[in-house]
Design a protein around this motif. Structure first.
Motif, mmCIF file in Angstrom:
data_model
loop_
_atom_site.group_PDB
_atom_site.id
_atom_site.type_symbol
_atom_site.label_atom_id
_atom_site.label_comp_id
_atom_site.label_asym_id
_atom_site.label_seq_id
_atom_site.Cartn_x
_atom_site.Cartn_y
_atom_site.Cartn_z
ATOM 1 N N LYS A 105 18.624 6.966 -36.842
ATOM 2 C CA LYS A 105 17.480 6.130 -37.201
ATOM 3 C C LYS A 105 16.497 7.141 -38.199
ATOM 4 N N ARG A 106 16.280 8.231 -38.005
ATOM 5 C CA ARG A 106 15.335 9.039 -38.905
ATOM 6 C C ARG A 106 15.836 9.241 -39.844
ATOM 7 N N THR A 107 17.373 9.277 -40.186
ATOM 8 C CA THR A 107 17.941 9.923 -41.146
ATOM 9 C C THR A 107 18.494 8.810 -42.170
ATOM 10 N N GLY A 108 17.862 7.321 -41.659
ATOM 11 C CA GLY A 108 18.179 6.191 -42.680
ATOM 12 C C GLY A 108 19.167 5.407 -42.490
ATOM 13 N N THR A 109 19.726 4.966 -41.078
ATOM 14 C CA THR A 109 20.636 4.278 -40.754
ATOM 15 C C THR A 109 20.109 2.983 -39.923
ATOM 16 N N CYS A 110 20.583 1.939 -40.430
ATOM 17 C CA CYS A 110 20.225 0.646 -39.556
ATOM 18 C C CYS A 110 21.356 0.146 -38.740
ATOM 19 N N THR A 111 22.285 0.516 -38.931
ATOM 20 C CA THR A 111 23.593 -0.031 -38.034
ATOM 21 C C THR A 111 24.596 0.727 -38.124
ATOM 22 N N PHE A 112 25.224 0.913 -36.671
ATOM 23 C CA PHE A 112 26.142 1.785 -36.676
ATOM 24 C C PHE A 112 27.388 1.130 -35.768
ATOM 25 N N VAL A 113 28.731 1.554 -36.039
ATOM 26 C CA VAL A 113 29.965 0.889 -35.080
ATOM 27 C C VAL A 113 30.370 2.049 -34.403
ATOM 28 N N ASP A 114 30.170 2.015 -33.029
ATOM 29 C CA ASP A 114 30.649 3.224 -32.116
ATOM 30 C C ASP A 114 31.955 2.752 -31.495
ATOM 31 N N PHE A 115 32.841 3.560 -31.124
ATOM 32 C CA PHE A 115 33.926 3.617 -30.715
ATOM 33 C C PHE A 115 33.641 4.236 -29.101
ATOM 34 N N ARG A 116 33.289 3.195 -28.185
ATOM 35 C CA ARG A 116 32.589 4.003 -26.903
ATOM 36 C C ARG A 116 33.792 3.793 -25.673
ATOM 37 N N GLU A 117 34.094 5.042 -25.351
ATOM 38 C CA GLU A 117 34.845 5.267 -24.388
ATOM 39 C C GLU A 117 34.585 5.035 -23.171
ATOM 40 N N GLY A 118 35.349 4.835 -22.230
ATOM 41 C CA GLY A 118 34.780 4.876 -20.483
ATOM 42 C C GLY A 118 34.725 3.351 -20.103
ATOM 43 N N GLY A 119 35.445 2.436 -20.748
ATOM 44 C CA GLY A 119 35.493 0.985 -20.204
ATOM 45 C C GLY A 119 34.024 0.440 -19.982
ATOM 46 N N LEU A 126 26.056 2.923 -23.297
ATOM 47 C CA LEU A 126 25.393 3.054 -24.633
ATOM 48 C C LEU A 126 24.566 2.015 -24.973
ATOM 49 N N ARG A 127 24.538 0.867 -24.205
ATOM 50 C CA ARG A 127 23.622 -0.073 -24.154
ATOM 51 C C ARG A 127 22.330 0.063 -23.830
ATOM 52 N N ARG A 128 22.174 0.862 -22.912
ATOM 53 C CA ARG A 128 21.089 1.470 -22.195
ATOM 54 C C ARG A 128 20.302 2.532 -23.086
ATOM 55 N N ALA A 129 21.134 3.176 -23.901
ATOM 56 C CA ALA A 129 20.572 4.184 -24.625
ATOM 57 C C ALA A 129 20.053 3.936 -25.996
ATOM 58 N N CYS A 130 20.136 2.526 -26.169
ATOM 59 C CA CYS A 130 19.985 2.079 -27.770
ATOM 60 C C CYS A 130 18.491 1.822 -27.958
ATOM 61 N N ILE A 131 18.179 1.995 -28.992
ATOM 62 C CA ILE A 131 16.629 2.106 -29.476
ATOM 63 C C ILE A 131 16.397 0.762 -30.444
ATOM 64 N N GLU A 132 15.113 0.507 -30.382
ATOM 65 C CA GLU A 132 14.560 -0.452 -31.446
ATOM 66 C C GLU A 132 14.942 -0.232 -32.786
ATOM 67 N N GLY A 133 15.070 -1.092 -33.881
ATOM 68 C CA GLY A 133 15.273 -0.753 -34.933
ATOM 69 C C GLY A 133 16.766 -0.060 -35.383
ATOM 70 N N LEU A 134 17.760 -0.217 -34.565
ATOM 71 C CA LEU A 134 19.093 0.415 -34.927
ATOM 72 C C LEU A 134 19.977 -0.526 -34.120
#
Length: 358
Positions: A105-119, A126-134
């Motif tokens: 977020k600090r470096t100018g990204t508003c949206t990201f597409v993540d390949f999340r391993e681990g079922g 990752l949902r729990r790690a998410c922050i506001e504004g991203l």
């Protein structure tokens, strides 16, 4: 009461990214008006759209700059990456991913597409790690879980190479994902082109890498309307793309592929899209506007979100960064888009505005 904000200066406007002196009126997080001419406002500078990082593995942030001998050793099923992920605690993983997202977020990204391993548990972490504004687009991966269970918590499925999985499993996963109306994506052509034909046959929503794709492969992607995400810094570090022609970005664009840009494994590179653009334009494709489009609008097109984000245009979400065009780094600029792509850095950002999201 309607919230209104006005930013002004040099505006990188529209889907062709034309730099013009003007202003942007934002109401309730939506770009209401873009005009030309000099206007006084409390927020002034070089006004540009925020980035869309089209391919990440933020779980890899648990082991930055890990030593490895080959890409296969690092990322193959049961390889070093998966060993390290299996050893970290859930709390440690979440904390590491959250730090990565704050940096994103600090470096100018508003949206990201993540390949999340681990079922299912990997997606939930990752949902729990998410922050506001991203905005996260999380593509999970079955890890002993039923694909339908993963799809209940993820935005789709992101698979590794065709060569890593039985064909009937890939068909089942692809069909279930498409039936759910969610995104299906897959890595292809990263090490060689042995997995490209199979990946194309699965008709994914987009492909990642295609580093070793040939012209016929790229024509097939165009015919099937399949976008491609390239990750040139990652390919360089892993040794699969060091010739200046791999990935074949110039050829992709000339053939009509929608090409987006991603930073890939956080083990290998930071989630800094300025750095990704600079490397891409100076190494592969000397077209600054196209590279800027790869980092913004093309990622939105790939996600079918280009009517909502990816450029500064009336009616779109106000996902905007204001850079200091008078900074020691940017002062003297003659071509603003070129400077953003070739030399701008996160410390040039004065303000990040995140508009209305669904």
């Amino acid at each position: 009461m309607t919230y209104e904000c006005v930013v002004s200066g040099i505006v990188i406007y529209g889907d062709e990214f034309e730099a013009t002196e003007g202003y942007v009126v934002i109401r309730e997080g939506i770009i209401h008006e873009v005009g030309t001419g000099e206007v006084d406002s409390s927020i002034q500078g070089l006004v540009a759209p925020l980035f869309i990082n089209a391919h990440t593995h933020v779980g890899d942030s648990i082991a930055k700059e890990v030593s490895f001998d080959s890409l296969g050793e690092l990322v193959k099923p049961k390889g070093l990456k998966y060993k390290l992920l299996s050893e970290v605690s859930e709390g440690g993983l979440i904390a590491s991913m959250r730090s990565c997202l704050c940096d994103m977020k600090r470096t100018g990204t508003c949206t990201f597409v993540d390949f999340r391993e681990g079922g299912v548990s990997g997606v939930r972490a990752l949902r729990r790690a998410c922050i506001e504004g991203l905005k996260p687009i999380i593509l999970g991966r079955p890890n002993g879980d039923d694909v339908k269970d993963v799809l209940t918590v993820a935005d789709g499925i992101g698979m590794s190479s065709v060569n890593d999985h039985p064909w009937d499993v890939l068909q089942e996963v692809s069909e279930a994902t498409k039936k759910s109306g969610k995104l299906f994506a897959i890595h292809a052509g990263e090490v060689d082109r042995s997995d490209v034909e199979g990946a194309l046959e699965l008709m994914p929503d987009f492909l990642v890498h295609m580093t070793h794709a040939d012209k016929d492969d790229l024509k097939a992607a165009v015919d099937k309307n399949i976008p491609i995400v390239v990750c040139p810094r990652s390919n360089f570090v892993t040794g699969v793309g060091r010739s200046g022609e791999r990935p074949p970005i110039k050829e992709m664009i000339e053939l009509g592929v929608t090409v987006a840009l991603g930073t890939d494994n956080v083990m290998l590179n930071p989630v800094n899209m300025f750095a990704e653009m600079e490397f891409a334009v100076k190494t592969f494709w000397q077209n600054d506007r196209q590279v800027f489009k790869m980092a913004t609008l093309n990622g939105a097109k790939m996600l079918h979100l280009d009517e909502k984000m990816g450029s500064i245009r009336e009616g779109k979400a106000a996902h905007i960064m204001i850079l200091d065009e008078k900074s020691n780094n940017l002062c003297g600029t003659k071509d603003f888009v070129k400077s953003i792509v070739r030399r701008a850095r996160p410390d040039d950002i004065k303000v990040v505005l995140v508009g209305k999201s669904d």
